[in-house]
Design a protein around this motif. Sequence first.
Motif, mmCIF file in Angstrom:
data_model
loop_
_atom_site.group_PDB
_atom_site.id
_atom_site.type_symbol
_atom_site.label_atom_id
_atom_site.label_comp_id
_atom_site.label_asym_id
_atom_site.label_seq_id
_atom_site.Cartn_x
_atom_site.Cartn_y
_atom_site.Cartn_z
ATOM 1 N N ILE A 227 0.827 -1.130 0.015
ATOM 2 C CA ILE A 227 -0.038 -0.138 -0.047
ATOM 3 C C ILE A 227 0.675 1.265 -0.157
ATOM 4 N N ALA A 228 2.164 1.147 0.167
ATOM 5 C CA ALA A 228 3.239 2.187 0.268
ATOM 6 C C ALA A 228 4.286 1.727 0.216
ATOM 7 N N GLU A 229 5.244 2.714 -0.694
ATOM 8 C CA GLU A 229 6.666 2.472 -0.487
ATOM 9 C C GLU A 229 7.350 3.748 -0.810
ATOM 10 N N ASP A 230 8.170 4.061 0.324
ATOM 11 C CA ASP A 230 8.905 5.380 0.382
ATOM 12 C C ASP A 230 9.847 5.382 1.302
ATOM 13 N N LYS A 231 10.614 6.518 1.485
ATOM 14 C CA LYS A 231 11.545 6.810 2.267
ATOM 15 C C LYS A 231 10.973 6.881 3.811
ATOM 16 N N PRO A 232 11.338 6.603 4.864
ATOM 17 C CA PRO A 232 11.055 6.522 6.183
ATOM 18 C C PRO A 232 10.056 7.990 6.654
ATOM 19 N N GLU A 233 10.852 9.098 6.478
ATOM 20 C CA GLU A 233 10.023 10.405 6.807
ATOM 21 C C GLU A 233 8.745 10.465 5.756
ATOM 22 N N LYS A 234 8.637 9.850 4.656
ATOM 23 C CA LYS A 234 7.688 10.232 3.784
ATOM 24 C C LYS A 234 6.245 9.128 4.378
ATOM 25 N N ILE A 235 6.842 7.884 4.732
ATOM 26 C CA ILE A 235 5.934 6.781 5.259
ATOM 27 C C ILE A 235 5.099 7.365 6.500
ATOM 28 N N LYS A 236 5.886 8.080 7.378
ATOM 29 C CA LYS A 236 5.223 8.573 8.817
ATOM 30 C C LYS A 236 3.708 9.529 8.399
ATOM 31 N N GLY A 237 3.885 10.244 7.350
ATOM 32 C CA GLY A 237 2.812 10.982 7.193
ATOM 33 C C GLY A 237 1.699 10.505 6.224
ATOM 34 N N ASN A 238 1.999 9.265 5.735
ATOM 35 C CA ASN A 238 0.934 8.550 4.666
ATOM 36 C C ASN A 238 -0.174 8.063 5.516
ATOM 37 N N HIS A 239 -1.385 8.552 4.579
ATOM 38 C CA HIS A 239 -2.596 8.250 5.151
ATOM 39 C C HIS A 239 -2.943 7.138 5.089
ATOM 40 N N ARG A 240 -2.769 6.346 4.004
ATOM 41 C CA ARG A 240 -3.162 4.743 3.851
ATOM 42 C C ARG A 240 -2.453 3.975 4.950
ATOM 43 N N VAL A 241 -1.117 4.469 5.046
ATOM 44 C CA VAL A 241 -0.406 3.724 6.195
ATOM 45 C C VAL A 241 -1.051 3.630 7.514
ATOM 46 N N GLN A 242 -1.409 5.199 7.774
ATOM 47 C CA GLN A 242 -1.954 5.116 9.062
ATOM 48 C C GLN A 242 -3.460 4.395 9.430
ATOM 49 N N GLU A 243 -3.882 4.485 8.215
ATOM 50 C CA GLU A 243 -5.464 3.687 8.052
ATOM 51 C C GLU A 243 -4.978 2.276 8.354
ATOM 52 N N ALA A 244 -4.187 1.758 7.816
ATOM 53 C CA ALA A 244 -3.864 0.271 7.731
ATOM 54 C C ALA A 244 -3.430 -0.115 9.310
ATOM 55 N N TYR A 245 -2.892 0.542 9.932
ATOM 56 C CA TYR A 245 -2.846 0.285 11.355
ATOM 57 C C TYR A 245 -3.934 0.768 12.113
#
Length: 251
Positions: A227-245
């Motif tokens: 659902i996402a692949e990025d540098k750490p600082e970008k992953i932190k703010g990723n909406h889809r990632v936050q939703e997945a958790y």
Amino acid sequence: MGILSVRNVNKRFGGLKALDDVNLEVEAGTVHAIIGPNGAGKSTLLNCFVGRLEPDSGSVTFDGMSLLGIKPHEINQAGVSRVFQTPEIFGDLTLIENVMIPAFAARDGAFTLNAWGLVTTHGEIRARALAMLTDVGLADQAERPAGQLSRGDKRRLELAICLVQNPKLLLLDEPTAGMARADTNNAIELMKRIAGRGVTMVVIEHDMHVVFSLAEKITVLAQGAVIAEDKPEKIKGNHRVQEAYLGGAQL
Ligand code: ADP
Ligand code: MG
């Protein structure tokens, strides 16, 4: 193309799609983290890199060589080493014996031939194994049965077992699981040192402190899909990632 290239990998367990068209490129010499909620498919994916599972479709190549349809030991010989989610060591053998076994079987002949082209002696193998134990901070326990180690120390032993094989790619499945904070910090330092030698690393990890301390790139899996692949600082703010958790996550 990365040194490890995963293209369109699918894996089903009955009705469950454990991996759903997964693509992943791991660049040589980097630390690449795979994160995601429990059951996301992280271990399943790693199992497809080491010959434990065969994907239903897709490709996995390392250094230009397909890792599919070959035996686990052949993958190992190609330079891929893995630390399992549950440590796999011989509890009745001593630490040094546990490290000597793979040293005898090492892939590139570096330990079976010495500088004069002679077969390496038992003593040389032993010295090399001891150097690896020193590397992970277990040299003082070399003669203890491995079964007596704490969980954190078992993981360090496993790392020594991997390192003695001179891996090009090290796969770590939750290396700090069950560790206290102090052990975790030691493990982070050790993994940083290994990465500093140019070993490419893929780390599955729950602990975000570990992930953000180590990873140069993060791939997020949820329900088998990236659902996402990025540098750490970008992953932190990723909406889809936050939703997945669920519950707003600990990112
Ligand atoms: P993760 O490591 O991200 O927690 P896994 O890769 O272990 O997740 O599992 C992904 C999904 O596949 C889970 O729903 C798990 O129950 C299922 N699964 C894993 N291995 C098997 C198996 N051998 N047989 C059936 N289902 C499995
Ligand atoms: Mg897992």
